[in-house]
Write a protein that holds these residues in place. Structure first.
Motif, short mmCIF file in Angstrom:
data_model
loop_
_atom_site.label_atom_id
_atom_site.label_comp_id
_atom_site.label_asym_id
_atom_site.label_seq_id
_atom_site.Cartn_x
_atom_site.Cartn_y
_atom_site.Cartn_z
N LEU A 95 0.83 -1.21 0.00
CA LEU A 95 0.00 0.00 0.00
C LEU A 95 0.86 1.26 0.00
O LEU A 95 0.55 2.23 -0.69
CB LEU A 95 -0.94 -0.01 1.20
N ALA A 99 0.81 4.10 -2.85
CA ALA A 99 0.49 5.48 -2.48
C ALA A 99 1.62 6.43 -2.91
O ALA A 99 1.35 7.52 -3.45
CB ALA A 99 0.25 5.58 -0.97
N LEU A 105 -6.29 2.96 -6.10
CA LEU A 105 -6.84 1.68 -5.69
C LEU A 105 -8.23 1.52 -6.27
O LEU A 105 -8.96 2.49 -6.41
CB LEU A 105 -6.90 1.58 -4.16
N GLU A 108 -10.54 0.27 -1.52
CA GLU A 108 -9.71 0.61 -0.36
C GLU A 108 -9.55 -0.61 0.55
O GLU A 108 -10.38 -1.52 0.54
CB GLU A 108 -10.35 1.76 0.41
N GLU A 110 -9.77 -3.28 3.40
CA GLU A 110 -10.89 -3.70 4.24
C GLU A 110 -10.52 -4.99 4.95
O GLU A 110 -9.66 -5.73 4.50
CB GLU A 110 -12.15 -3.91 3.41
N PHE A 126 -7.22 -5.42 -0.35
CA PHE A 126 -7.61 -4.30 -1.19
C PHE A 126 -7.49 -4.74 -2.63
O PHE A 126 -6.89 -5.78 -2.93
CB PHE A 126 -6.75 -3.05 -0.90
#
Length: 147
Positions: A95, A99, A105, A108, A110, A126
């Motif tokens: 992630l 980013a 994405l 998102e 979860e 994700f």
């Protein structure tokens, strides 16, 4: 130097998807630099690469180089109707790389608990699309609990 594995090798899965891609370099940048796969071997003259991340393996094959096994027109996004579930050791690292690069994405992160008979299997996951639109569902294990 990497050597092409044979099916007798213990670390070669019985199912390895081969994804048609438009730009091998762009795909390798995504799959290796952002997601964390490594190149096991390539055939650059054919626009081909075999990648692995732990026990997850995938082949990338450039459209229009050598032969293609297309069942329809290769219109983006490719791979419609499937998502590739990939277990990664550290979801936060992936992630962070996505980013930092500004890569969007699809879903998102979860936490989800899936029922498997009388047990719940927990994952943090994700979804993200690669440069050709293939949908990757990256997951890490959260454990098990009774259903």
């Amino acid at each position: 130097m990497s050597v092409e594995p044979t099916h007798e090798d213990a670390d070669v899965p019985a199912l390895v998807p081969e994804l048609s891609v438009r730009d091998l370099d762009a795909s390798l940048e995504f799959w290796c630099c952002l997601i964390g796969f490594t190149i096991r071997y390539t055939r650059r003259e054919e626009g081909f690469a075999y990648l692995a991340l732990g026990r997850a393996h995938v082949m990338l094959d450039t459209l229009s180089i050598e032969r293609s096994w297309l069942t329809g027109s290769p219109e983006p996004p490719l791979g419609r109707g499937i998502n590739l579930e990939i277990w990664v050791p550290d979801l936060e690292v992936v992630l962070g790389r996505l980013a930092s690069s500004g890569w969007p994405l699809f879903l998102e992160p979860e936490e989800v608990w899936y029922r498997a008979d009388d047990v719940l299997l927990g994952v943090r996951q994700f979804l993200v699309q690669d440069p050709d639109g293939y949908l990757l569902r990256l997951q890490t294990d959260l454990g098990r609990r009774p259903a």
